[in-house]
Scaffold this active site. Structure first.
Site, PDB file in Angstrom:
ATOM      1  N   GLU A 158       0.647  -1.309   0.061  1.00  0.00           N
ATOM      2  CA  GLU A 158      -0.108   0.072  -0.063  1.00  0.00           C
ATOM      3  C   GLU A 158       0.779   1.237  -0.096  1.00  0.00           C
ATOM      4  O   GLU A 158       0.482   2.203   0.973  1.00  0.00           O
ATOM      5  CB  GLU A 158      -0.897   0.109   1.255  1.00  0.00           C
ATOM      6  CG  GLU A 158      -2.125  -1.255   1.068  1.00  0.00           C
ATOM      7  CD  GLU A 158      -2.651  -1.291   2.359  1.00  0.00           C
ATOM      8  OE1 GLU A 158      -2.784  -0.452   3.247  1.00  0.00           O
ATOM      9  OE2 GLU A 158      -3.184  -2.364   2.592  1.00  0.00           O
ATOM     10  N   GLU A 263      -6.331 -10.595  -1.252  1.00  0.00           N
ATOM     11  CA  GLU A 263      -6.897 -10.202   0.088  1.00  0.00           C
ATOM     12  C   GLU A 263      -8.469 -10.343  -0.401  1.00  0.00           C
ATOM     13  O   GLU A 263      -9.274  -9.483   0.129  1.00  0.00           O
ATOM     14  CB  GLU A 263      -6.697  -8.977   0.742  1.00  0.00           C
ATOM     15  CG  GLU A 263      -5.266  -9.091   1.124  1.00  0.00           C
ATOM     16  CD  GLU A 263      -4.583  -7.911   1.805  1.00  0.00           C
ATOM     17  OE1 GLU A 263      -5.475  -6.998   2.579  1.00  0.00           O
ATOM     18  OE2 GLU A 263      -3.401  -7.530   2.176  1.00  0.00           O
TER      19      GLU A 263
HETATM   20  O1  G3I Z   1      -3.274  -7.187  18.916  1.00  0.00           O
HETATM   21  C1  G3I Z   1      -4.647  -6.609  19.370  1.00  0.00           C
HETATM   22  C2  G3I Z   1      -5.049  -7.393  20.536  1.00  0.00           C
HETATM   23  O2  G3I Z   1      -3.820  -7.552  21.567  1.00  0.00           O
HETATM   24  C3  G3I Z   1      -6.179  -6.757  21.241  1.00  0.00           C
HETATM   25  O3  G3I Z   1      -6.993  -7.761  22.018  1.00  0.00           O
HETATM   26  C4  G3I Z   1      -7.490  -6.528  20.059  1.00  0.00           C
HETATM   27  C5  G3I Z   1      -8.495  -5.768  20.656  1.00  0.00           C
HETATM   28  O4  G3I Z   1      -9.230  -4.918  19.422  1.00  0.00           O
HETATM   29  O5  G3I Z   1      -6.751  -5.611  19.100  1.00  0.00           O
HETATM   30  C6  G3I Z   1      -5.582  -6.337  18.411  1.00  0.00           C
HETATM   31  O6  G3I Z   1      -5.206  -5.819  17.413  1.00  0.00           O
HETATM   32  C7  G3I Z   1      -6.262  -5.763  16.283  1.00  0.00           C
HETATM   33  C8  G3I Z   1      -5.378  -6.553  15.136  1.00  0.00           C
HETATM   34  O7  G3I Z   1      -6.211  -6.484  13.732  1.00  0.00           O
HETATM   35  C9  G3I Z   1      -5.377  -7.986  15.611  1.00  0.00           C
HETATM   36  O8  G3I Z   1      -6.839  -8.720  15.597  1.00  0.00           O
HETATM   37  C10 G3I Z   1      -6.251  -4.349  15.620  1.00  0.00           C
HETATM   38  O9  G3I Z   1      -6.794  -3.620  16.819  1.00  0.00           O
HETATM   39  C11 G3I Z   1      -7.005  -4.192  14.541  1.00  0.00           C
HETATM   40  O10 G3I Z   1      -6.894  -2.586  13.929  1.00  0.00           O
HETATM   41  C12 G3I Z   1      -6.218  -5.187  13.656  1.00  0.00           C
HETATM   42  O11 G3I Z   1      -6.789  -5.166  12.093  1.00  0.00           O
HETATM   43  C13 G3I Z   1      -6.277  -5.720  10.943  1.00  0.00           C
HETATM   44  C14 G3I Z   1      -5.775  -4.539  10.041  1.00  0.00           C
HETATM   45  O12 G3I Z   1      -5.289  -5.199   9.150  1.00  0.00           O
HETATM   46  C15 G3I Z   1      -4.931  -3.637  10.827  1.00  0.00           C
HETATM   47  O13 G3I Z   1      -4.561  -2.468   9.852  1.00  0.00           O
HETATM   48  C16 G3I Z   1      -7.182  -6.637  10.574  1.00  0.00           C
HETATM   49  O14 G3I Z   1      -7.181  -7.760  11.447  1.00  0.00           O
HETATM   50  C17 G3I Z   1      -6.607  -7.133   9.253  1.00  0.00           C
HETATM   51  O15 G3I Z   1      -7.416  -8.011   8.476  1.00  0.00           O
HETATM   52  C18 G3I Z   1      -5.934  -6.050   8.254  1.00  0.00           C
HETATM   53  O16 G3I Z   1      -5.618  -6.423   7.034  1.00  0.00           O
HETATM   54  C19 G3I Z   1      -5.155  -5.640   6.225  1.00  0.00           C
HETATM   55  C20 G3I Z   1      -3.949  -5.899   5.411  1.00  0.00           C
HETATM   56  O17 G3I Z   1      -2.947  -6.294   6.091  1.00  0.00           O
HETATM   57  C21 G3I Z   1      -3.478  -5.016   4.286  1.00  0.00           C
HETATM   58  N1  G3I Z   1      -4.621  -4.785   3.376  1.00  0.00           N
HETATM   59  C22 G3I Z   1      -5.916  -4.217   4.067  1.00  0.00           C
HETATM   60  C23 G3I Z   1      -6.407  -5.338   5.246  1.00  0.00           C
HETATM   61  C24 G3I Z   1      -7.481  -4.745   5.566  1.00  0.00           C
HETATM   62  O18 G3I Z   1      -7.500  -3.700   6.430  1.00  0.00           O
END
Ligand code: G3I
Length: 372
Positions: A158, A263
């Site tokens: 990205e 994705e």
């Molecule tokens: O790690 C913490 C955890 O300790 C806590 O308990 C939990 C509570 O909300 O949050 C956890 O972190 C989250 C993490 O996912 C793991 O679940 C973050 O808040 C959350 O923001 C994060 O979201 C991820 C996101 O990327 C972050 O940018 C999504 O799971 C993931 O599917 C998403 O994937 C991205 C690709 O990497 C790149 N392209 C876009 C795609 C969708 O956004």
């Protein structure tokens, strides 16, 4: 007494025979994505932490049955793998690689350089020298640790804006315009046995696609290896840009590289935005109208989604020589990030398996594209 034991043995034998035939029937009726497309492209899914730790036995079973490629949804991102400067935690990544190896599954590493989910220690780094040191060290250590164990890397994720220009980020600010080329050069040295990809969302859209093509040409002109481009594929089921997707496959392939869909998920929910985005910062507030299917997916919507997936897979099959992999962003609807994006707490249905891990109409429509 003997009679009683014979009866028990008889009943046990009947149960055994019926159980075996039930198993046989279900094995015959459950098609597998990876088998169906085995001569076309790899079929992948994103894996979350419980799945990687093998704590989610049912989902892991489905992954083994259906997919031959996996991408870690989060655990190879910088924030997790290098939480502290030059201290690497490879525990979960090692588990993922072991799971994949045991089950004959290919791993796509995600991701070496991304402006998001950066470790706190480097998010606000002021000195360009420190950013350069972090950048070189992170790519070299992570990529070399998994050389050959990881089939492909999303080297840079990205890096582009919607108009095709380079996105403002700490890497662009401190390292300048050539940082993407530099990232691939470092990855090429550290991981000679792993394919190197550029990965982004909306790069099937003409302007952003133009930016991606210019970026790829720049990497190639510098004599640096790039093996493929990843079109993420976070789209809406109700307006899939098939023409743009087809043009993208053609134009990216003309550069001599592989094209992967990295994705894929097709949301069925209304969006607060005119254009789709996967920018996690693009949050919006919701109301009941924005969450219409919280009690279940109407059949008409499930059929509409099935048609969209079918149209897409027909196109991908047409270009199977150019398409290397199609990865869904999660196994089932419950796992999807779209339940919380761009509005928190909605109920979306973007994938091929439902919340009980049962195949949806979209699953069968995808399988049917190959069987016809
Ligand atoms: O790690 C913490 C955890 O300790 C806590 O308990 C939990 C509570 O909300 O949050 C956890 O972190 C989250 C993490 O996912 C793991 O679940 C973050 O808040 C959350 O923001 C994060 O979201 C991820 C996101 O990327 C972050 O940018 C999504 O799971 C993931 O599917 C998403 O994937 C991205 C690709 O990497 C790149 N392209 C876009 C795609 C969708 O956004």
């Amino acid at each position: 007494m003997i009679k009683k034991y014979s009866f028990i043995l008889f009943v046990a034998a009947i149960l055994l025979v019926s159980f075996a035939s039930i198993k046989k029937v279900s094995a015959q009726t459950t098609s597998s994505l990876k088998e169906t497309f085995k001569n076309d492209f790899l079929i992948g899914t994103a894996m979350n932490t419980p799945q990687i730790e093998e704590k989610d036995v049912a989902t892991d079973g489905l992954i083994k049955q259906q997919f031959n490629a996996v991408t870690p949804e989060n655990i190879m991102k910088a924030e997790i793998i290098e939480r502290k400067w030059n201290t690497f935690n490879f525990d979960l990544a090692d588990k993922l690689v072991a799971f994949a190896e045991k089950n004959n599954i290919k791993v796509n590493g995600h991701t070496l350089i991304w402006h998001s989910q950066l470790p706190a220690f480097m998010r606000n780094m002021q000195s360009a020298d420190s950013v350069k040191q972090y950048f070189e060290n992170h790519i070299t250590i992570v990529a070399s640790s998994y050389d050959g164990k990881v089939y492909s890397w999303d080297v840079v994720n990205e890096a582009l804006n919607e108009d095709g220009t380079l996105r403002k980020s700490i890497f662009l600010d401190k390292l300048g315009d050539d940082y993407v080329v530099a990232a691939f050069r470092l990855a090429q040295k550290a991981a000679p046995h792993t394919k190197l990809y550029y990965n982004d969302y909306n790069i099937e859209q003409p302007k952003k696609r133009g930016g991606a093509i210019a970026l790829i040409k720049k990497i190639q002109a510098a004599g640096v290896r790039i093996d493929g481009v990843g079109i993420q594929g976070h789209r809406r089921a109700y307006n899939l840009p098939l023409h743009d997707i087809e043009e993208s496959i053609k134009e990216f392939s003309a550069l001599g590289i592989e094209v992967a869909f990295t994705e894929l998920d097709l949301s069925v929910l209304p969006s607060p935005f005119e254009n789709t985005t996967a920018d996690i910062n693009a949050a919006a507030k919701g109301n009941a109208n924005m969450n219409p299917y919280k009690n279940g997916l109407p059949d008409s919507v499930a059929q509409m989604q099935a048609k969209a997936y079918s149209d897409l897979f027909k196109l991908l099959l047409k270009y199977k020589k150019n398409v290397s992999r199609v990865t869904f962003w999660g196994v089932n609807d419950a796992q999807s990030w779209l339940n919380n994006f761009p509005i928190q707490g909605r109920t979306d249905y973007p994938l091929l398996f439902d919340r009980n891990l049962k195949p949806k109409p979209a699953f069968y429509s995808v399988i049917a594209t190959r069987e016809k």
